[in-house]
Design a protein around this motif. Sequence first.
Motif, PDB file in Angstrom:
ATOM      1  N   HIS A  90      10.926   9.403  76.700  1.00  0.00           N
ATOM      2  CA  HIS A  90      10.434  10.459  75.823  1.00  0.00           C
ATOM      3  C   HIS A  90      11.376  11.650  75.672  1.00  0.00           C
ATOM      4  N   GLY A  91      12.528  11.638  76.315  1.00  0.00           N
ATOM      5  CA  GLY A  91      13.428  12.781  76.268  1.00  0.00           C
ATOM      6  C   GLY A  91      13.854  13.127  74.848  1.00  0.00           C
ATOM      7  N   PRO A  92      13.791  14.402  74.457  1.00  0.00           N
ATOM      8  CA  PRO A  92      14.110  14.795  73.087  1.00  0.00           C
ATOM      9  C   PRO A  92      15.571  14.602  72.714  1.00  0.00           C
ATOM     10  N   ARG A  93      16.460  14.476  73.707  1.00  0.00           N
ATOM     11  CA  ARG A  93      17.884  14.337  73.414  1.00  0.00           C
ATOM     12  C   ARG A  93      18.376  12.896  73.490  1.00  0.00           C
ATOM     13  N   LEU A  94      17.472  11.955  73.751  1.00  0.00           N
ATOM     14  CA  LEU A  94      17.887  10.563  73.905  1.00  0.00           C
ATOM     15  C   LEU A  94      18.456   9.985  72.623  1.00  0.00           C
ATOM     16  N   VAL A  95      17.850  10.300  71.486  1.00  0.00           N
ATOM     17  CA  VAL A  95      18.302   9.712  70.222  1.00  0.00           C
ATOM     18  C   VAL A  95      19.740  10.136  69.921  1.00  0.00           C
ATOM     19  N   GLU A  96      20.032  11.416  70.096  1.00  0.00           N
ATOM     20  CA  GLU A  96      21.392  11.903  69.843  1.00  0.00           C
ATOM     21  C   GLU A  96      22.394  11.230  70.779  1.00  0.00           C
ATOM     22  N   ALA A  97      22.041  11.122  72.046  1.00  0.00           N
ATOM     23  CA  ALA A  97      22.943  10.503  73.014  1.00  0.00           C
ATOM     24  C   ALA A  97      23.147   9.018  72.703  1.00  0.00           C
ATOM     25  N   TYR A  98      22.069   8.335  72.369  1.00  0.00           N
ATOM     26  CA  TYR A  98      22.156   6.916  72.031  1.00  0.00           C
ATOM     27  C   TYR A  98      23.034   6.707  70.799  1.00  0.00           C
ATOM     28  N   ALA A  99      22.827   7.530  69.764  1.00  0.00           N
ATOM     29  CA  ALA A  99      23.620   7.402  68.539  1.00  0.00           C
ATOM     30  C   ALA A  99      25.107   7.585  68.826  1.00  0.00           C
ATOM     31  N   ASP A 100      25.438   8.491  69.723  1.00  0.00           N
ATOM     32  CA  ASP A 100      26.830   8.744  70.076  1.00  0.00           C
ATOM     33  C   ASP A 100      27.456   7.514  70.737  1.00  0.00           C
ATOM     34  N   THR A 101      26.717   6.873  71.635  1.00  0.00           N
ATOM     35  CA  THR A 101      27.262   5.688  72.302  1.00  0.00           C
ATOM     36  C   THR A 101      27.367   4.505  71.342  1.00  0.00           C
ATOM     37  N   ILE A 102      26.431   4.393  70.413  1.00  0.00           N
ATOM     38  CA  ILE A 102      26.502   3.312  69.425  1.00  0.00           C
ATOM     39  C   ILE A 102      27.711   3.502  68.513  1.00  0.00           C
ATOM     40  N   GLU A 103      27.950   4.750  68.103  1.00  0.00           N
ATOM     41  CA  GLU A 103      29.125   5.022  67.265  1.00  0.00           C
ATOM     42  C   GLU A 103      30.399   4.609  67.993  1.00  0.00           C
ATOM     43  N   TYR A 104      30.464   4.890  69.283  1.00  0.00           N
ATOM     44  CA  TYR A 104      31.633   4.504  70.075  1.00  0.00           C
ATOM     45  C   TYR A 104      31.760   2.979  70.151  1.00  0.00           C
ATOM     46  N   ALA A 105      30.661   2.301  70.423  1.00  0.00           N
ATOM     47  CA  ALA A 105      30.697   0.839  70.552  1.00  0.00           C
ATOM     48  C   ALA A 105      31.134   0.182  69.245  1.00  0.00           C
ATOM     49  N   LEU A 106      30.646   0.685  68.111  1.00  0.00           N
ATOM     50  CA  LEU A 106      31.032   0.116  66.823  1.00  0.00           C
ATOM     51  C   LEU A 106      32.502   0.402  66.521  1.00  0.00           C
ATOM     52  N   ARG A 107      32.967   1.589  66.868  1.00  0.00           N
ATOM     53  CA  ARG A 107      34.381   1.904  66.657  1.00  0.00           C
ATOM     54  C   ARG A 107      35.263   0.951  67.466  1.00  0.00           C
ATOM     55  N   CYS A 108      34.847   0.643  68.691  1.00  0.00           N
ATOM     56  CA  CYS A 108      35.598  -0.313  69.507  1.00  0.00           C
ATOM     57  C   CYS A 108      35.602  -1.701  68.870  1.00  0.00           C
ATOM     58  N   ALA A 109      34.467  -2.117  68.339  1.00  0.00           N
ATOM     59  CA  ALA A 109      34.377  -3.439  67.704  1.00  0.00           C
ATOM     60  C   ALA A 109      35.295  -3.523  66.492  1.00  0.00           C
ATOM     61  N   ILE A 110      35.351  -2.456  65.701  1.00  0.00           N
ATOM     62  CA  ILE A 110      36.212  -2.448  64.522  1.00  0.00           C
ATOM     63  C   ILE A 110      37.679  -2.474  64.935  1.00  0.00           C
ATOM     64  N   GLY A 111      38.056  -1.621  65.886  1.00  0.00           N
ATOM     65  CA  GLY A 111      39.442  -1.598  66.342  1.00  0.00           C
ATOM     66  C   GLY A 111      39.877  -2.928  66.944  1.00  0.00           C
ATOM     67  N   PHE A 112      38.988  -3.549  67.676  1.00  0.00           N
ATOM     68  CA  PHE A 112      39.253  -4.864  68.260  1.00  0.00           C
ATOM     69  C   PHE A 112      39.503  -5.894  67.153  1.00  0.00           C
TER      70      PHE A 112
END
Length: 262
Positions: free
Chosen positions: A156-178
Amino acid sequence: NTGGASWLSHAQLLSGARIDSRPAWELLLASDVQPLPQRFRTAGYRTVEVEPAMDRHWPEGQRFYGFDESLTQLELGYRGTLYHWGRMPDQFALHHLLREVIEPAEQPLLTMYVSVTSHVPFVRVPPYVADWRIDAGTFAGPPRVVHPVSWLDVPHGPRLVEAYADTIEYALRCAIGFTERLPRPSLVIVLGDHQPPIAAVADEPAMAADVPIHVLANRPELLAPLRAIGFVDGWEVPDGAGVFGTAAFAPTFLRLYSRRAD
C-alpha cells in the motif's frame, strides 16, 4: 499469477500447460511434456538460462526444461554494489550473456534471462552504462537513485508505483541495449511473469493478472509473423489490444516461426 509465484508463470509460459498451483507444477515436472527450450535443443539449438537471483543450481529443473547450461550467481561472479533480490544489475548479467555465451556461439541459441532489477521492493536503481563497456568494477559505485521504500511499504505504500516504474524503465532500457548489440538475426521477447504486489494494481480485477508483452528484433522482417496476429509497433498498449493466456505463448510461437518442409 499476481504479485508472486514466478516459478508457476515460468512453467506455464515454457510448457504451454496451465499451471496455477504448486501441485500442478509438481505434476508438470514429473511429466513427459516437452517445454520450449527442450524442443529448441532437439532442433539443434544451444539452450542457456541466466538466473541472477539463484545462488545455487537446480539440476532437476534444468533437465526438465532442457537447458544445456544454467548461469547463476556462481558463474556470473558479480562483486559490485548489491541490489536487493538479484544482487546485480540486469545490465551486468546481460553483458555476461552477450560476451560469454552469444558472441562466441557456433550454433543457434535459445536463451532465457530472468530480470531482477524490477523485483520488489524497487529500492535501488542502477546506473545505465550507455556504451556497455562493463568490467568487474563498473557497478562498484552507488546506485543511480535510491527510492525511500521497503518491504514494509508493500503493497500500500504511496511511493511504490513511482519506484516500480523507475525499475521497469531501467529493465526495458537494458533489453533494448542488449538487442542492439546482438551479432546475429535475433528476437528478444520481453514480458512480465506477474503484476507487481502493489495495491493500486492488484485492486483492479480486470488487470490483476495481465502483463504486457514486447518483442524486439535486430532485423525488421523477423517481426512480420507477429504483426499477422495483431502485434503493433511501439511501446504503448493499443486500445482494444487482444489478451491471451501465457499458456498459449509456446504453441503460438512454434506455429509462427517453425519451418515446414514442402
